[in-house]
Design a protein around this motif. Sequence first.
Motif, short mmCIF file in Angstrom:
data_model
loop_
_atom_site.label_atom_id
_atom_site.label_comp_id
_atom_site.label_asym_id
_atom_site.label_seq_id
_atom_site.Cartn_x
_atom_site.Cartn_y
_atom_site.Cartn_z
N GLN A 192 -83.95 5.10 8.65
CA GLN A 192 -83.28 6.40 9.08
C GLN A 192 -83.97 7.85 8.63
O GLN A 192 -84.45 8.51 9.28
N ILE A 193 -84.63 7.53 7.50
CA ILE A 193 -85.49 8.65 6.94
C ILE A 193 -86.57 8.53 7.87
O ILE A 193 -87.00 9.90 8.15
N LEU A 194 -87.28 7.67 8.21
CA LEU A 194 -88.41 7.87 8.82
C LEU A 194 -88.09 8.03 10.40
O LEU A 194 -89.03 8.92 11.10
N ALA A 195 -87.07 7.98 11.09
CA ALA A 195 -86.68 8.14 12.28
C ALA A 195 -86.52 9.70 12.36
O ALA A 195 -86.92 10.23 13.27
N ILE A 196 -85.76 10.30 11.26
CA ILE A 196 -85.38 11.63 11.32
C ILE A 196 -86.84 12.41 11.13
O ILE A 196 -87.01 13.51 11.81
N GLY A 197 -87.77 12.07 10.26
CA GLY A 197 -89.08 12.57 10.28
C GLY A 197 -89.79 12.57 11.70
O GLY A 197 -90.72 13.48 11.89
N GLU A 206 -86.56 14.30 14.85
CA GLU A 206 -84.86 14.62 14.47
C GLU A 206 -83.83 14.71 15.53
O GLU A 206 -82.89 14.05 15.33
N LYS A 207 -84.21 15.28 16.63
CA LYS A 207 -83.44 15.55 17.96
C LYS A 207 -82.99 13.90 18.35
O LYS A 207 -82.06 13.57 18.65
N ALA A 208 -84.00 13.07 18.44
CA ALA A 208 -83.80 11.69 19.00
C ALA A 208 -83.12 11.08 17.97
O ALA A 208 -82.08 10.19 18.45
N ALA A 209 -83.14 11.11 16.68
CA ALA A 209 -82.48 10.52 15.79
C ALA A 209 -81.17 10.79 15.77
O ALA A 209 -80.21 9.87 15.66
N THR A 268 -88.67 13.15 5.80
CA THR A 268 -87.77 13.57 6.78
C THR A 268 -88.18 14.93 7.45
O THR A 268 -87.36 15.27 8.33
N GLY A 269 -89.43 15.21 7.03
CA GLY A 269 -89.70 16.63 7.77
C GLY A 269 -89.50 17.73 6.81
O GLY A 269 -89.66 19.02 7.31
N GLY A 270 -89.02 17.48 5.45
CA GLY A 270 -88.69 18.78 4.63
C GLY A 270 -89.88 18.89 3.66
O GLY A 270 -91.12 18.20 3.69
N ILE A 271 -89.36 19.74 2.72
CA ILE A 271 -90.25 19.73 1.29
C ILE A 271 -89.48 20.29 0.16
O ILE A 271 -88.43 20.93 0.51
N ASP A 272 -89.87 20.20 -0.87
CA ASP A 272 -88.82 20.38 -2.05
C ASP A 272 -89.66 21.06 -3.32
O ASP A 272 -90.30 20.48 -3.98
N LEU A 273 -89.68 22.35 -3.08
CA LEU A 273 -90.29 23.18 -4.09
C LEU A 273 -89.54 23.18 -5.49
O LEU A 273 -90.33 24.07 -6.48
N ILE A 309 -77.70 8.57 14.21
CA ILE A 309 -78.00 8.64 12.80
C ILE A 309 -77.58 9.90 12.16
O ILE A 309 -77.50 11.06 12.76
N PRO A 310 -76.66 9.75 11.02
CA PRO A 310 -75.96 10.92 10.26
C PRO A 310 -77.11 11.75 9.71
O PRO A 310 -77.35 11.61 8.49
N VAL A 311 -77.62 12.81 10.57
CA VAL A 311 -78.83 13.38 10.05
C VAL A 311 -78.56 14.17 8.67
O VAL A 311 -79.25 14.15 7.75
N ALA A 312 -77.41 15.07 8.91
CA ALA A 312 -77.25 15.87 7.60
C ALA A 312 -76.98 14.91 6.56
O ALA A 312 -77.32 15.32 5.18
N SER A 313 -76.07 13.76 6.54
CA SER A 313 -75.73 13.13 5.54
C SER A 313 -77.33 12.33 4.91
O SER A 313 -77.55 12.36 3.47
N VAL A 314 -78.10 11.83 5.64
CA VAL A 314 -79.25 11.26 5.19
C VAL A 314 -80.03 12.46 4.41
O VAL A 314 -80.76 12.13 3.43
#
Length: 333
Positions: free
Chosen positions: A208-213, A216-219, A75-80, A224-229
């Motif tokens: 949806q995960i791949l679309a957001i990554g 994100e703006k287009a998703a 999704t374009g994030g990271i989890d430390l 696509i409910p970006v925040a919920s995903v």
Amino acid sequence: MADTATTLPPAHGAPRFDVRTILTRYGAWIALALLILVNLAITPNFATWQTLNVNLTQVCAIVIVGVGMTLVIATGGIDLSVGALMAIAGALAPLIFLGKLFLLPHPAIGVALAFIVPVLAAAALGWFNGWLVTRLRIQPIIATLVLFIAGRGIAQVFTNGNLQVFNLPSFQFIGLGRVFGIPFQAVLMIVIVAAAAWMLKRTVFGRQILAIGGNEKAARLSGIPVASVKQRVYLISGLLSGIAGLIVIARNSAADANLVGLGMELDAIAAVAVGGTLLTGGRATVIGTLVGALIIQLVRYTLLANGVPDAAALVAKAAIIVLAVWLQRQGRR
């Protein structure tokens, strides 16, 4: 007369052998195969069940956490925070089944709760990470840094910094049990990898995960409910971290809030990168994460088995990550 056929350019659309493309797409698999061949040639007793068992039990927790990390990075994030969440789950479980938090009417209830409550707690904290990212608009690396710092402290508060030693076969089955001779944690790992791979390829949520990554703006504009995903993805990452924490303490027959999950966030990110998932998001391969984790584990095992200090394994791991990122850049070009 010279044969001019050999000088003609290839027909339009004819397949061409492109080493760069092959390395980009299949580099992880090639590296894994080469590692296995090298070990068969130079490492004593490599082709034994004992060696396979050692490597499997060492890699399972990394893969399980890596699956959650793959989804987050997609999704374009990271989890430390994954290592700290492992520590929290690992600290809670013994407190529950040893009856230190509340009286238990039956030991079996304590074991059941020890499997459920810590994992749900880690999932809730993963959701909190997602809430910080989506609702407060905090960058993922900063948002998850909160629990990276505070999470291990929370685990230490739960246990007063003490080592919790236990001997409870019904709980330890998750880390030491076997199914038809195969470590149960390896079976659990395979199930999780298969489920995540199916979800990414076959479900709306995965797309949806791949679309957001990817954009994100287009998703968001496409509905696509970006925040919920994103929140669900961080929740999954936390849940899988909780499971990995239980595996580690069950395998060690002890829970140490100072050590459980220590450095796991780096191992998981490395496995994701080596496996071929784009660190910028938009493309992910859970199977690749499994292969990446196996490569990192085998590199470390190869060096240690042949008398090379563990510090060299860290240098090798860093070199592998650099190579993986370089290959990704070549593929994007």
